[in-house]
Design an enzyme around this catalytic site. Structure first.
Site, mmCIF file in Angstrom:
data_model
loop_
_atom_site.group_PDB
_atom_site.id
_atom_site.type_symbol
_atom_site.label_atom_id
_atom_site.label_comp_id
_atom_site.label_asym_id
_atom_site.label_seq_id
_atom_site.Cartn_x
_atom_site.Cartn_y
_atom_site.Cartn_z
ATOM 1 N N GLY A 52 91.235 -13.595 37.296
ATOM 2 C CA GLY A 52 91.191 -14.942 37.804
ATOM 3 C C GLY A 52 90.068 -15.759 37.230
ATOM 4 O O GLY A 52 89.974 -16.950 37.484
ATOM 5 N N SER A 66 87.469 -15.073 27.977
ATOM 6 C CA SER A 66 88.679 -14.569 27.333
ATOM 7 C C SER A 66 89.194 -13.313 28.014
ATOM 8 O O SER A 66 90.298 -13.289 28.530
ATOM 9 C CB SER A 66 88.400 -14.278 25.857
ATOM 10 N N ASP A 116 91.146 -17.795 21.041
ATOM 11 C CA ASP A 116 91.578 -17.910 22.432
ATOM 12 C C ASP A 116 91.067 -19.205 23.059
ATOM 13 O O ASP A 116 90.152 -19.210 23.869
ATOM 14 C CB ASP A 116 91.085 -16.700 23.244
ATOM 15 N N SER A 138 89.635 -16.269 34.003
ATOM 16 C CA SER A 138 90.017 -16.686 32.649
ATOM 17 C C SER A 138 89.832 -18.176 32.399
ATOM 18 O O SER A 138 90.167 -19.009 33.221
ATOM 19 C CB SER A 138 91.482 -16.348 32.385
ATOM 20 N N HIS A 153 95.154 -18.193 25.972
ATOM 21 C CA HIS A 153 96.262 -17.465 26.573
ATOM 22 C C HIS A 153 96.828 -18.223 27.765
ATOM 23 O O HIS A 153 97.963 -17.989 28.173
ATOM 24 C CB HIS A 153 95.862 -16.041 26.958
#
Length: 508
Positions: free
Chosen positions: A330, A348, A243, A332, A214
């Site tokens: 934050g 994810s 992802d 990710s 993403h």
């Protein structure tokens, strides 16, 4: 960024947390019937060895096995077998596993998951197989109410109490937007921030790194500082469905040490990619919340995030690892790894925070490597990227009290502390996300009480400030990618933090 430095170490890397869970049996499985009635004498195994054995048995016996998990209390691999297939039992026991008789076969559990996909694919739902209970565990977040809850409950009830269970999560499933060693991208309407997961070498020999998909669909060009020039470009990005992103460094001379930066000058050498095993202890590094550990609770999980491009749609991601390791906005794209240096996953999304806990989901690294053709690290260039400045250790537990303001980490000095980085509010479409400014700057995150102990990554970070980045208000929908971005426009807030494959951040 000096071409010798791929370690994107951010000033103010989040501190590790308070309680150090460094005991061998930390977070041992709570399943009361683990390995009960197991026949034969099972070998005592380390988690990594159990994971390797599980993979070997799965390959040899296929669906004759109904799942497996690591009993960290007994330090045994437990494999589930249906109908007492003697051949399967004998092979598993000879290999050193404990064998447990269960009612549900792999085929039956997969069929239940297909039913859920057909009848329960809605924002805020997730499901995964838990081999410890031999059931599919279905989770609904706080947005699943009214008719949606009734529909979900009815579907689970229809599968039968012996096949599936339903539980409620207090939080909201979303992608996480802050992280460990951060990377940044300027897009229309604001700034995207993500975290690097692991440094890799692309199939063409180029230095690169993996982060969340993403992040890759939200922005193409990435910098190692908030307002710096791009140093890496997205080569491949997949989201939803999977992802993961492969991002290549623009300078072919960039070195990519295979390690995770856990702060305080400590690094964990990443030796290989590994598959997750239910029941094993894993560690997650992120710039928002630092280093945290927990257990793998499910595999092949499906998560239905609210679509970030269509208010009425769903972004479904499959094949994820489910854990009880906390994460916040934050984190990710950040690293999920084992104490002995196995690269497991890329953060994810999930629900909850590091105060109340929650569920988190990770893209398996093995699947990302296979899909992109990349390999871990730089083939032995581990001292590169300024890693020499960080006392490399075999363990992530080094106290991170002084990680705050990791200015002493190579390259970190010129990067704004995580708290100084542009608030997520500046990120395209991320207006609702609690600005990263809300996230206690990494420098503010308490970590002084983290125990030193370079030998172990488990220092829990529950007390790190940054809990005010309530993941709840950072809905995945708000993290819409810039209009000119391809793909689902996964949250602009996602971080892909990084230093040398250093702790990444999760998409919560």
């Amino acid at each position: 960024m000096p071409k010798r430095k791929a370690a994107i170490a951010v000033g103010g890397v989040a501190a590790l947390g308070a309680a150090a869970l460094l005991l061998p049996n930390a977070n041992a499985s709570q399943d009361n019937d683990q390995a009960s009635g197991a026949a034969g004498t099972a070998k005592t195994l380390k988690a990594a060895d159990a994971s390797n054995l599980a993979a070997q048995l799965q390959k040899a016996l296929g669906d004759a096995l109904a799942g497996s998990y690591y009993d960290s209390g007994k330090q045994q691999l437990v494999v589930n077998v249906v109908n007492g297939d003697k051949n399967v039992v004998v092979q598993a026991q000879k290999a050193g596993a404990a064998v447990r008789q269960v009612a549900n076969s792999t085929a039956e559990l997969k069929a239940a998951a297909r039913t859920l996909k057909t009848k329960a694919t809605m924002p805020g739902t997730a499901w995964a197989v838990d081999p410890r209970t031999d059931k599919v565990v279905v989770t609904a977040d706080s947005t699943v109410t009214g008719a949606k809850w009734d529909r979900l409950e009815s579907t689970v009830r229809g599968l039968g109490a012996d096949m599936a269970t339903l539980k409620k999560s207090a939080g909201t499933f979303k992608t996480f937007v802050s992280g460990g060693d951060a990377i940044f991208s300027q897009v229309q309407g604001g700034q995207v921030r993500c975290s690097l997961g692991f440094n890799v070498t692309a199939s063409d020999g180029s230095p690169a790194f993996l982060t969340a998909g993403h992040c890759g669909v939200a922005a193409k060009d990435w910098s190692d500082s908030q307002n710096g020039q791009p140093v890496a470009t997205v080569d491949q990005a997949t989201f939803p469905g999977n992802d993961f992103s492969l991002v290549k460094y623009n300078d072919a001379a960039t070195q990519t040490p295979s390690e995770v930066n856990v702060g305080n000058g400590q690094t964990v050498q990443i030796k290989q990619a590994a598959d997750a095993t239910v029941g094993s202890t894993v560690f997650r590094m992120g710039s928002t919340t630092g280093l945290h550990n927990g257990q793998v609770t499910g595999l092949d999980a499906t998560v239905n995030f609210q679509s970030e491009t269509d208010p009425g749609g769903v972004d479904t991601v499959n094949g994820l690892i489910q854990t009880n390791v906390c994460a916040e906005a934050g984190d990710s794209g950040g690293s999920l790894f084992t104490q002995d240096g196995g690269a497991i996953g890329l953060t994810s999304g999930g629900s909850g925070d590091c105060t109340s806990g929650g569920e988190t989901f990770f893209q398996p690294v093995t699947a990302a490597l296979q899909a992109t053709g990349a390999t871990l690290g730089d083939g032995g260039n581990g001292a590169g990227a300024g890693a020499g400045d960080q006392a490399g250790t075999a363990d992530p537990s080094a106290s991170a009290g002084d990680q705050a303001g990791a200015g002493d980490q190579a390259g970190a000095g010129d990067q704004a502390g995580a708290g100084d980085q542009a608030g997520a509010g500046d990120q395209a479409g991320a207006g609702d996300q609690a600005g990263a400014g809300d996230q206690a700057g990494a420098g503010d995150q308490a970590g002084g009480d983290q125990i030193g102990g370079g030998a172990d990554p488990s220092a829990a970070a529950g007390d790190q400030s940054g809990a005010d980045q309530s993941g709840a208000d950072q809905s995945g929908a708000d993290q819409s990618g810039a209009a000119d971005q391809s793909g689902a426009g996964a949250g602009t807030g996602h971080e892909s933090g990084a230093g040398s494959g250093h702790g990444g951040s999760s998409r919560r």
